[in-house]
Design a protein around this motif. Structure first.
Motif, PDB file in Angstrom:
ATOM      1  N   THR A   6     -70.841 -31.839  55.406  1.00 44.43           N
ATOM      2  CA  THR A   6     -70.909 -31.601  56.848  1.00 44.43           C
ATOM      3  C   THR A   6     -69.552 -31.164  57.394  1.00 44.43           C
ATOM      4  OG1 THR A   6     -72.668 -33.257  57.078  1.00 44.43           O
ATOM      5  CG2 THR A   6     -71.450 -32.643  59.074  1.00 44.43           C
ATOM      6  N   VAL A   7     -68.492 -31.846  56.967  1.00 36.47           N
ATOM      7  CA  VAL A   7     -67.145 -31.472  57.399  1.00 36.47           C
ATOM      8  C   VAL A   7     -66.788 -30.074  56.907  1.00 36.47           C
ATOM      9  CG1 VAL A   7     -64.700 -32.066  57.234  1.00 36.47           C
ATOM     10  CG2 VAL A   7     -66.402 -33.875  57.494  1.00 36.47           C
ATOM     11  N   ALA A   8     -67.158 -29.765  55.674  1.00 36.59           N
ATOM     12  CA  ALA A   8     -66.874 -28.435  55.132  1.00 36.59           C
ATOM     13  C   ALA A   8     -67.593 -27.354  55.935  1.00 36.59           C
ATOM     14  CB  ALA A   8     -67.299 -28.373  53.671  1.00 36.59           C
ATOM     15  N   GLU A   9     -68.835 -27.619  56.296  1.00 38.49           N
ATOM     16  CA  GLU A   9     -69.585 -26.647  57.092  1.00 38.49           C
ATOM     17  C   GLU A   9     -68.947 -26.441  58.454  1.00 38.49           C
ATOM     18  OE1 GLU A   9     -74.118 -25.980  58.876  1.00 38.49           O
ATOM     19  OE2 GLU A   9     -73.580 -27.828  57.834  1.00 38.49           O
ATOM     20  N   MET A  10     -68.485 -27.534  59.068  1.00 35.10           N
ATOM     21  CA  MET A  10     -67.820 -27.419  60.362  1.00 35.10           C
ATOM     22  C   MET A  10     -66.536 -26.602  60.250  1.00 35.10           C
ATOM     23  SD  MET A  10     -68.366 -31.361  61.601  1.00 35.10           S
ATOM     24  CE  MET A  10     -67.261 -31.200  62.991  1.00 35.10           C
ATOM     25  N   ALA A  11     -65.789 -26.805  59.167  1.00 37.54           N
ATOM     26  CA  ALA A  11     -64.549 -26.052  58.975  1.00 37.54           C
ATOM     27  C   ALA A  11     -64.835 -24.558  58.808  1.00 37.54           C
ATOM     28  CB  ALA A  11     -63.802 -26.591  57.764  1.00 37.54           C
ATOM     29  N   LEU A  12     -65.858 -24.228  58.038  1.00 38.48           N
ATOM     30  CA  LEU A  12     -66.194 -22.816  57.843  1.00 38.48           C
ATOM     31  C   LEU A  12     -66.675 -22.165  59.134  1.00 38.48           C
ATOM     32  CD1 LEU A  12     -67.982 -22.968  54.363  1.00 38.48           C
ATOM     33  CD2 LEU A  12     -65.725 -22.032  54.868  1.00 38.48           C
ATOM     34  N   ARG A  13     -67.419 -22.922  59.940  1.00 30.78           N
ATOM     35  CA  ARG A  13     -67.854 -22.374  61.226  1.00 30.78           C
ATOM     36  C   ARG A  13     -66.673 -22.110  62.149  1.00 30.78           C
ATOM     37  NH1 ARG A  13     -73.245 -25.909  62.922  1.00 30.78           N
ATOM     38  NH2 ARG A  13     -74.646 -25.067  61.306  1.00 30.78           N
ATOM     39  N   GLU A  14     -65.706 -23.017  62.139  1.00 31.65           N
ATOM     40  CA  GLU A  14     -64.531 -22.832  62.977  1.00 31.65           C
ATOM     41  C   GLU A  14     -63.739 -21.598  62.556  1.00 31.65           C
ATOM     42  OE1 GLU A  14     -61.774 -23.068  65.821  1.00 31.65           O
ATOM     43  OE2 GLU A  14     -63.644 -24.234  65.709  1.00 31.65           O
ATOM     44  N   ILE A  15     -63.568 -21.416  61.250  1.00 34.08           N
ATOM     45  CA  ILE A  15     -62.866 -20.232  60.766  1.00 34.08           C
ATOM     46  C   ILE A  15     -63.657 -18.976  61.111  1.00 34.08           C
ATOM     47  CG2 ILE A  15     -62.041 -19.036  58.702  1.00 34.08           C
ATOM     48  CD1 ILE A  15     -61.497 -21.759  57.472  1.00 34.08           C
ATOM     49  N   GLY A  16     -64.997 -19.060  61.009  1.00 35.75           N
ATOM     50  CA  GLY A  16     -65.833 -17.913  61.340  1.00 35.75           C
ATOM     51  C   GLY A  16     -65.715 -17.481  62.785  1.00 35.75           C
ATOM     52  N   ARG A  17     -65.415 -18.435  63.673  1.00 33.32           N
ATOM     53  CA  ARG A  17     -65.235 -18.084  65.086  1.00 33.32           C
ATOM     54  C   ARG A  17     -63.922 -17.344  65.320  1.00 33.32           C
ATOM     55  NH1 ARG A  17     -66.721 -23.699  65.884  1.00 33.32           N
ATOM     56  NH2 ARG A  17     -68.945 -23.881  66.338  1.00 33.32           N
ATOM     57  N   ARG A  18     -62.987 -17.525  64.416  1.00 34.60           N
ATOM     58  CA  ARG A  18     -61.677 -16.875  64.562  1.00 34.60           C
ATOM     59  C   ARG A  18     -61.681 -15.575  63.755  1.00 34.60           C
ATOM     60  NH1 ARG A  18     -57.338 -20.474  66.102  1.00 34.60           N
ATOM     61  NH2 ARG A  18     -58.148 -22.529  66.635  1.00 34.60           N
ATOM     62  N   ARG A  19     -62.129 -14.527  64.347  1.00 30.60           N
ATOM     63  CA  ARG A  19     -62.251 -13.261  63.628  1.00 30.60           C
ATOM     64  C   ARG A  19     -60.892 -12.710  63.217  1.00 30.60           C
ATOM     65  NH1 ARG A  19     -66.953 -10.358  67.357  1.00 30.60           N
ATOM     66  NH2 ARG A  19     -68.560 -11.971  66.991  1.00 30.60           N
ATOM     67  N   GLY A  20     -59.884 -13.008  64.015  1.00 32.28           N
ATOM     68  CA  GLY A  20     -58.546 -12.574  63.633  1.00 32.28           C
ATOM     69  C   GLY A  20     -58.087 -13.224  62.345  1.00 32.28           C
ATOM     70  N   VAL A  21     -58.409 -14.519  62.172  1.00 28.80           N
ATOM     71  CA  VAL A  21     -58.058 -15.205  60.934  1.00 28.80           C
ATOM     72  C   VAL A  21     -58.781 -14.582  59.755  1.00 28.80           C
ATOM     73  CG1 VAL A  21     -58.163 -17.412  59.714  1.00 28.80           C
ATOM     74  CG2 VAL A  21     -57.540 -17.354  62.126  1.00 28.80           C
ATOM     75  N   LEU A  22     -60.053 -14.280  59.923  1.00 31.54           N
ATOM     76  CA  LEU A  22     -60.803 -13.650  58.841  1.00 31.54           C
ATOM     77  C   LEU A  22     -60.213 -12.291  58.483  1.00 31.54           C
ATOM     78  CD1 LEU A  22     -64.506 -14.490  59.805  1.00 31.54           C
ATOM     79  CD2 LEU A  22     -63.143 -15.453  57.947  1.00 31.54           C
ATOM     80  N   ALA A  23     -59.772 -11.546  59.488  1.00 33.07           N
ATOM     81  CA  ALA A  23     -59.157 -10.244  59.208  1.00 33.07           C
ATOM     82  C   ALA A  23     -57.877 -10.421  58.405  1.00 33.07           C
ATOM     83  CB  ALA A  23     -58.877  -9.509  60.522  1.00 33.07           C
ATOM     84  N   ILE A  24     -57.094 -11.444  58.754  1.00 32.64           N
ATOM     85  CA  ILE A  24     -55.875 -11.721  57.989  1.00 32.64           C
ATOM     86  C   ILE A  24     -56.218 -12.076  56.553  1.00 32.64           C
ATOM     87  CG2 ILE A  24     -53.957 -13.349  57.737  1.00 32.64           C
ATOM     88  CD1 ILE A  24     -53.829 -13.490  60.780  1.00 32.64           C
ATOM     89  N   LEU A  25     -57.209 -12.922  56.386  1.00 35.69           N
ATOM     90  CA  LEU A  25     -57.606 -13.350  55.046  1.00 35.69           C
ATOM     91  C   LEU A  25     -58.019 -12.166  54.177  1.00 35.69           C
ATOM     92  CD1 LEU A  25     -59.694 -16.543  55.874  1.00 35.69           C
ATOM     93  CD2 LEU A  25     -57.565 -16.462  54.606  1.00 35.69           C
ATOM     94  N   LEU A  26     -58.716 -11.229  54.770  1.00 40.78           N
ATOM     95  CA  LEU A  26     -59.258 -10.124  53.997  1.00 40.78           C
ATOM     96  C   LEU A  26     -58.263  -8.986  53.782  1.00 40.78           C
ATOM     97  CD1 LEU A  26     -62.820  -9.942  55.591  1.00 40.78           C
ATOM     98  CD2 LEU A  26     -62.228 -10.841  53.340  1.00 40.78           C
ATOM     99  N   LEU A  27     -57.442  -8.707  54.786  1.00 36.23           N
ATOM    100  CA  LEU A  27     -56.651  -7.474  54.769  1.00 36.23           C
ATOM    101  C   LEU A  27     -55.170  -7.667  54.478  1.00 36.23           C
ATOM    102  CD1 LEU A  27     -58.250  -5.643  57.825  1.00 36.23           C
ATOM    103  CD2 LEU A  27     -58.796  -5.380  55.402  1.00 36.23           C
ATOM    104  N   LEU A  28     -54.603  -8.822  54.808  1.00 40.83           N
ATOM    105  CA  LEU A  28     -53.164  -8.981  54.648  1.00 40.83           C
ATOM    106  C   LEU A  28     -52.712  -8.844  53.191  1.00 40.83           C
ATOM    107  CD1 LEU A  28     -50.495  -9.494  56.054  1.00 40.83           C
ATOM    108  CD2 LEU A  28     -50.872 -11.939  55.732  1.00 40.83           C
ATOM    109  N   PRO A  29     -53.333  -9.502  52.226  1.00 41.33           N
ATOM    110  CA  PRO A  29     -52.900  -9.296  50.837  1.00 41.33           C
ATOM    111  C   PRO A  29     -53.033  -7.842  50.394  1.00 41.33           C
ATOM    112  CG  PRO A  29     -54.262 -11.259  51.006  1.00 41.33           C
ATOM    113  CD  PRO A  29     -54.373 -10.549  52.313  1.00 41.33           C
ATOM    114  N   LEU A  30     -54.085  -7.169  50.859  1.00 39.58           N
ATOM    115  CA  LEU A  30     -54.253  -5.761  50.506  1.00 39.58           C
ATOM    116  C   LEU A  30     -53.137  -4.913  51.085  1.00 39.58           C
ATOM    117  CD1 LEU A  30     -55.965  -3.525  49.225  1.00 39.58           C
ATOM    118  CD2 LEU A  30     -57.257  -3.405  51.374  1.00 39.58           C
ATOM    119  N   ALA A  31     -52.765  -5.185  52.338  1.00 39.34           N
ATOM    120  CA  ALA A  31     -51.663  -4.442  52.954  1.00 39.34           C
ATOM    121  C   ALA A  31     -50.362  -4.674  52.194  1.00 39.34           C
ATOM    122  CB  ALA A  31     -51.513  -4.859  54.416  1.00 39.34           C
TER     123      ALA A  31
END
Length: 232
Positions: A6-31
């Motif tokens: 349950t805690v893990a699901e809540m954490a993933l939902r919170e990260i999912g709300r932060r689209r900027g964080v997801l963009a960093i996760l996906l694109l920063l290492p590539l850049a």
């Protein structure tokens, strides 16, 4: 186990709300990788390591900071402190594994004269250690901005400091430079051994520090004091 899920699901939902964080996760290492690929192949792989460490630490910092307001209610609902911490870390570890696999495949098929097994090892250790570092910063520092500045400082020092110096060994991601040198420059196994020792020590220190910091913070029970103040 159900409570940790349950805690893990809540954490993933919170990260999912932060689209900027997801963009960093996906694109920063590539850049980071593309900026040095054309002229410094080995440096581009090291920059991927830095990008992963920064992205995972930042995601962990934001997820842990956002959960502060919910933790008192979860504790009142019967959740233990270790369930809150492990559930959040489990979500971050799973997310890190999903993100790191494409970057390993990128290096695997784009770079041939390197030790790919050791590169996979570095990424696995970063996925394991970087979230611990981010969650620890959230437990120690009261605001996200302060934690972000500390992360910027750590990553900046990692890029600028001489990796052979004693001071650089105090950085949490120094092991990625040592194992990365073994994998990219095809050096002797001493680099691999030193990197593994540093990773083990860093992991132990972060686990102990996180356990102490989380225990102290969760025992403060501000919600009880608020309730007492309201009843007067």
């Amino acid at each position: 186990m159900r409570k940790m899920f349950t805690v893990a699901e809540m954490a993933l939902r919170e990260i999912g709300r932060r689209r900027g964080v997801l963009a960093i996760l996906l694109l920063l290492p590539l850049a980071f990788y593309l900026t040095r690929r054309s002229d410094h192949i080995g440096q581009s792989i090291r920059f991927v390591f830095l990008g992963l460490s920064w992205a995972m630490s930042t995601a962990a910092l934001f997820a842990a900071s956002a959960a502060r307001s919910m933790e008192p209610r979860l504790r009142l609902g019967g959740y233990r402190g270790w369930q809150l911490v492990l559930g959040r870390l489990g979500a971050l570890w799973g997310l890190g594994a999903v993100i790191s696999v494409p970057y390993f495949l990128l290096v695997r098929f784009d770079q041939r004269d390197v030790r790919h097994t050791s590169i996979a090892l570095v990424m696995a250790l970063l996925v394991l250690i970087a979230p611990l570092f981010g969650v620890l910063l959230a437990a120690v520092l009261p605001r996200e901005l302060e934690g972000t500045l500390v992360l910027l400082l750590v990553v900046g020092l990692q890029m600028m400091m001489d990796p052979s110096g004693d001071a650089s060994k105090l950085l949490p991601f120094w092991f990625s430079r040592e194992i990365g040198t073994y994998a990219i420059d095809l050096t002797d196994s001493g680099f691999l051994f030193r990197g593994l020792v540093h990773a083990a020590v860093t992991l132990t220190v972060l686990v102990v520090a996180l356990g102490i910091a989380s225990g102290i913070r969760l025992r403060r029970r501000r919600h009880f004091r608020f309730a007492a103040a309201g009843s007067r």
